[in-house]
Design an enzyme around this catalytic site. Structure first.
Site, PDB file in Angstrom:
ATOM      1  N   ASP A  82       0.836  -1.207   0.000  1.00  0.00           N
ATOM      2  CA  ASP A  82       0.000   0.000   0.000  1.00  0.00           C
ATOM      3  C   ASP A  82       0.870   1.256   0.000  1.00  0.00           C
ATOM      4  OD1 ASP A  82      -2.306   1.515   0.151  1.00  0.00           O
ATOM      5  OD2 ASP A  82      -3.092   0.494   1.930  1.00  0.00           O
ATOM      6  N   ASP A 139     -10.757   1.681  -3.292  1.00  0.00           N
ATOM      7  CA  ASP A 139     -11.292   1.445  -1.950  1.00  0.00           C
ATOM      8  C   ASP A 139     -12.812   1.449  -1.970  1.00  0.00           C
ATOM      9  OD1 ASP A 139      -9.021   1.008  -0.550  1.00  0.00           O
ATOM     10  OD2 ASP A 139      -8.863   3.010   0.318  1.00  0.00           O
TER      11      ASP A 139
END
Ligand code: DGJ
Length: 719
Positions: free
Chosen positions: A457, A522
């Protein structure tokens, strides 16, 4: 490859015109000026007399301009009289060497579809080597290396590449987005001017994916000439389409450098990221599939083609609540519904009990996991699933052992207040000690645990990021990131990597050369996901796109959708689950299990076939799917995005199948699927229907009325 002079392919020679062909595409380049000028990039020309292309396309010299027409070379030079933005911007400490002009040194053909041209400027003391390659599927890759052949330092401000397109390109599609809504497209007429998108946020970005598309008037998924360009680079960039005053047009892209970011000492060089072009004579689909084939042929993917395992990611299920019992129960339920890979997201390490601490300390937290990770991993693997883990190696929290020991390892500009994002700072990975620290900890993590997958990430933009020398450090950071993943991959060849950057903030073919999967967004809201995935699918094949079934009410939008729509949306990618299964009823778990089963039944087709998208035929529909390469099978979805002007969707027309084949078309029913209100629906979904490819393309197939935010999926099998 044709050449205008006879020579051994390996021989260094100057062959002014070069013709390379592949995948139904021709590229003709004029190398006489040293830096190749592409004079045709488009339809395959067959065997031709090369000089005739140049003769046919020679431009008149109009009044009011210079006495020659400056060539549109892959790196356009102001010194040549080029009227557009220069591709090369450099200078020396005394301000000289600022307007280079190159002359040809050599042209090489290392193989039949690659051209390497070296040019020199003896005044400015520069050497520029440009590589042009066409793969067998027709993807065109260009890059350039600039070498400082002088004694003094050379400052590089820009080295941008140009891919000329036809003057018939009349419309531009550009791409933008934001966190939770990536790969949004907008189309406009290209009557004049330029369309440039830039980012200095230090990553590929949600806001400016490095992709641009132009085409002939009204071009669509199946019609029109289309040219696309993508910069395979995960850092700052500039990508766009430029129209010159004389009407010539080109696509452009390059690393967007901060002032003073690149300075070449004597003999040093700078290489651009690859700019990858894709042309299609028959619509967006063909251009898009050239990128898919390129991604599929990347070594780490091609050499290890595995069925993509259905995944469960713990983030939205537990966030930072890493209770061992809860995680084991989640794993139990995951295995029961057919999950094959369990990924432990953020929260397992250091002081990471919330998102303000712990980044930089990649050792297991004794608070969250008092007995280490092994009990959970053994539980997961004992259930027949593999184990994956989340990391964010380019970041550091002030509340971390790493920061307390090395507060100076951050990528910041000294003398200014820190700029935080999600409460975190950026770790300067180009600093060898910082690189080694992260490498050592991650290496140990992978060495000591049975980890098969790493979700990598990157949750904040880079702002005012100066490296140890106090100069802008974004480019070095991107290169260090590549180096770190490459080293970890070399040490742990069995481990797969996912690129994530707050969802889809780092999706590009640079990072995809070293990762197996992207976390698309997301946002797990199926309605938004339909659009996000459609945009992302321009560049990526489905098996690379992480698409998860979220909970009934999406965490990022608050919108509620039935499982049928959520599943029919996530189905067309690398399927995963992002849902707290401990909250699910037995009925929901059964339904989820049947969806996972459905995906597994079709995943070979989904993950190896050709992606197709259909142009909207009404104001409410979005349709697309996957055809097998031999066109014997297909899975297609029609999503109703809004209520629409008409209650009845138009017949779904499916171009591109085998016109003569007879297809058995069946409705793929999702659990609890409901249709719209109608006194009667078409009869065929109950028993299926047999139609020819010509019929499916010619008159199409009537679907039932659908409620808004629902999808209808069909399967086709040639008899
Ligand atoms: C952003 C990612 O996109 C999410 O999936 C999750 O991994 C969080 N970061 C964790 O902090």
């Amino acid at each position: 490859m044709d050449r205008s002079t006879e020579s051994n392919p390996e021989e260094a020679s100057i062959a002014p015109f070069v013709h390379i062909r592949g995948g139904g595409v021709s590229v003709v380049a004029d190398t006489s000026g040293g830096v190749p000028a592409i004079i045709h990039w488009g339809r395959d020309l067959g065997d031709i007399e090369l000089a005739s292309v140049a003769d046919a396309l020679a431009l008149p010299v109009p009044f009011g301009a210079l006495d020659m027409v400056a060539p549109l070379t892959i790196v356009p030079c102001h010194g040549d009289g080029f009227a557009g933005p220069p591709g090369i911007k450099v200078h020396r400490n005394d301000g000289t060497s600022w307007a280079p002009r190159f002359t040809a040194m050599s042209v090489r053909h290392p193989d039949s579809t690659t051209l390497v041209a070296t040019a020199a400027d003896v005044v400015a003391e520069l050497e520029l080597t440009t590589t042009v390659g066409l793969d067998r599927h027709g993807a065109l890759t260009v890059s350039s290396t600039l070498r400082n052949t002088g004694e003094g330092e050379l400052w590089v401000d820009a080295l941008d590449l140009a891919l000329p397109v036809s003057r018939d390109a009349a419309e531009i599609v550009s791409f933008g987005g934001r966190w939770g809504l990536e790969f949004q497209s907008s189309r406009r007429e290209w009557s004049g001017g330029s369309s440039i998108s830039e980012t200095l946020l230090g990553r590929t970005s949600h806001e400016s994916p490095p992709l641009v598309m132009v085409g002939t008037s009204g071009f669509g998924e199946w019609s029109g000439e289309v040219w696309m360009a993508h910069l395979a680079w995960s850092g700052n960039h500039r990508v766009g389409a430029v129209r010159l005053p004389d009407g010539r047009r080109y696509l452009t892209g390059g690393d967007l450098l901060h002032p003073g970011e690149v300075c070449l000492a004597a003999g040093e060089s700078f290489t651009t990221p690859p700019l990858i072009g894709s042309f299609s004579p028959n619509g967006i689909g063909t251009a898009s599939r050239r990128y898919h084939r390129l991604v599929r042929s990347m070594a780490h993917r091609a050499e290890n083609p595995r069925l993509r395992p259905v995944s469960l990611n713990t983030w939205e299920a537990v966030y930072f609540d890493h209770d061992g019992g809860k995680l084991r129960s989640l794993a139990d339920r995951a295995a029961a519904v057919g999950v094959e890979r369990f990924i432990l997201d953020d929260g397992w390490f250091g002081a990471r009990r919330n998102d303000q601490a712990g980044l930089g300390d990649w050792t297991v937290s004794p608070d969250a996991h008092p007995d280490g990770l092994d009990p959970l991993i053994q539980h997961v693997t004992g259930l027949g699933m593999s184990f994956g883990i989340w990391v964010e190696p380019e970041m550091i929290n002030e509340d971390s052992d790493l920061f307390r020991a090395h507060p100076d390892w951050t990528l910041e500009t000294p003398g200014y207040p820190s700029v935080r994002g999600r409460g975190q700072l950026v770790l300067d990975l180009a600093r060898p000690e910082a690189f080694d620290h992260v490498l050592t900890q991650l290496d140990a993590l992978l060495e000591d645990h049975e980890v098969e997958y790493v979700k990598w990430d990157h949750n904040r933009p880079l702002v005012q990021g100066s490296d140890a020398s106090s100069r802008a450090g974004a480019r070095r950071q991107t290169l260090a990131l590549y180096g770190l993943i490459d080293e970890l991959r070399a040490r742990h060849p069995g481990v797969e990597f996912e690129t994530c950057s707050g969802g889809g903030g780092r999706i590009d073919l640079g990072i995809l050369g070293r990762t197996e999967r992207v976390w698309v967004s997301d946002c797990n809201d199926a309605l938004d996901r339909q659009v996000i995935q459609r945009g992302t699918s321009l560049l990526l094949p489905p098996e690379v796109m992480g698409c998860h079934i979220g909970p009934p009410t999406a965490h990022t939008t608050g919108r509620t959708h039935p499982l049928s729509f959520r599943a029919a949306t996530a189905m067309f990618g690398h399927l995963g689950i992002e849902w707290n299964l401990l909250d699910c009823s037995d009925r929901e778990l059964d339904d989820l299990a049947s969806v996972v089963e459905l995906h597994k039944r079709h995943r070979e087709l989904l993950h190896t076939g050709d992606v197709v998208r259909f142009d909207p035929s009404d104001d409410a529909g979005m349709a697309g799917g996957v055809y097998s390469a031999d066109r014997s099978e297909a899975l297609v979805s029609y999503a109703r995005m809004s209520s629409g002007a008409s209650l009845t969707p138009p017949p779904l027309r499916l171009p591109g199948l085998d016109a003569d084949a007879l297809y058995r078309v069946t409705h793929v029913a999702f659990p609890s699927e409901t249709w719209g209100m109608a006194s009667s629906h078409p009869a065929w979904p109950a028993a299926g229907i047999t139609l020819s490819g010509a019929q499916l393309s010619g008159h199409g197939l009537q679907l039932p009325t659908l409620l808004p935010e629902r999808a209808f999926v069909i399967h086709l099998l040639a008899g």
